[in-house]
Design a protein around this motif. Structure first.
Motif, short mmCIF file in Angstrom:
data_model
loop_
_atom_site.label_atom_id
_atom_site.label_comp_id
_atom_site.label_asym_id
_atom_site.label_seq_id
_atom_site.Cartn_x
_atom_site.Cartn_y
_atom_site.Cartn_z
N VAL A 27 0.77 -1.16 -0.11
CA VAL A 27 -0.02 0.20 0.10
C VAL A 27 0.78 1.28 -0.09
CG1 VAL A 27 -1.70 1.28 1.14
CG2 VAL A 27 -1.93 -1.01 1.22
N PHE A 28 0.62 2.15 -1.18
CA PHE A 28 1.37 3.37 -0.98
C PHE A 28 0.66 4.35 -0.57
CE2 PHE A 28 3.17 0.98 -4.67
CZ PHE A 28 4.55 1.03 -4.39
N LYS A 29 1.17 5.74 -0.03
CA LYS A 29 0.39 6.62 0.58
C LYS A 29 -0.39 7.51 -0.48
CE LYS A 29 3.98 10.46 0.00
NZ LYS A 29 4.73 11.43 0.74
N GLU A 30 -1.26 8.30 0.13
CA GLU A 30 -2.25 9.03 -0.72
C GLU A 30 -2.25 10.38 -0.02
OE1 GLU A 30 -6.03 6.95 -0.61
OE2 GLU A 30 -5.36 5.15 -1.44
N ASP A 31 -3.04 11.11 -0.78
CA ASP A 31 -3.22 12.37 -0.16
C ASP A 31 -3.66 12.54 1.42
OD1 ASP A 31 -2.46 13.55 -2.34
OD2 ASP A 31 -4.47 13.99 -3.26
N ILE A 77 5.57 2.95 9.49
CA ILE A 77 4.20 2.91 9.48
C ILE A 77 3.68 3.76 8.46
CG2 ILE A 77 4.09 1.85 11.75
CD1 ILE A 77 3.71 4.80 12.87
N LEU A 78 2.30 3.78 8.28
CA LEU A 78 1.61 4.71 7.45
C LEU A 78 0.75 5.38 8.39
CD1 LEU A 78 1.20 5.87 4.64
CD2 LEU A 78 -0.90 4.18 4.56
N VAL A 79 0.76 6.99 8.50
CA VAL A 79 0.01 7.72 9.37
C VAL A 79 -0.92 8.51 8.54
CG1 VAL A 79 1.84 7.59 11.41
CG2 VAL A 79 1.73 9.19 9.70
N GLY A 80 -2.10 8.60 9.12
CA GLY A 80 -2.99 9.70 8.30
C GLY A 80 -2.76 11.11 9.06
N LEU A 81 -2.56 12.05 8.45
CA LEU A 81 -2.37 13.43 8.91
C LEU A 81 -3.71 14.03 9.39
CD1 LEU A 81 0.40 14.80 6.44
CD2 LEU A 81 0.77 13.79 8.76
#
Length: 135
Positions: A27-31, A77-81
């Motif tokens: 899974v890659f990062k999105e906006d 990790i992947l974080v949501g801003l």
């Protein structure tokens, strides 16, 4: 003798690891999302992270991941801003070690990111003998 009312013991509560054998889709990062590395765990489902954009953020581990996905210092990790708080974020996903290596190979993570903090690199001469030997 009392009648049993439960549905099983502690083995039922632990659950099954059915997804151990299969690989996950990368899974890659999105906006509104960013890659980060965990600096330290703070307790109460929080951790201190250093994001790829250079900002140190306090991250909250979401309830779906609690007691199912274990996060330790050094993990990617992947974080949501958050729109309303720049110094806080929410943990969305933990990358496994092979997924983190793939992200680094694709150029998503900077080259100076150390993926395996516990393993001594060949270039790291000072950390070659950082262990205690018992006789």
């Amino acid at each position: 003798m009392p009648k049993n009312k439960g549905k099983g013991g502690k083995n039922r509560k632990r659950g099954k690891n059915e997804a151990d054998g299969e690989k996950h889709v990368l899974v890659f990062k999105e906006d509104g999302q960013e890659y980060a590395q965990v600096l330290r765990m703070l307790g109460n489902c929080r951790c201190e992270t250093m994001c790829v954009d250079g900002t140190k953020r306090l991250c909250h581990i979401r309830g779906k991941m609690q007691k199912k996905v274990w996060i330790a210092a050094g993990d990617i990790i992947l974080v949501g801003l958050r729109d309303y708080q720049d110094d806080k974020a929410d943990v969305i996903l933990k990358y496994r070690p092979y997924e983190a290596r793939q992200l680094k190979a694709y150029g998503e993570l900077p080259e100076n990111t150390r993926l395996n903090k516990g393993i001594v690199d060949e270039e790291d001469e000072g950390g070659l003998y950082d262990y205690v030997e018992f006789k």
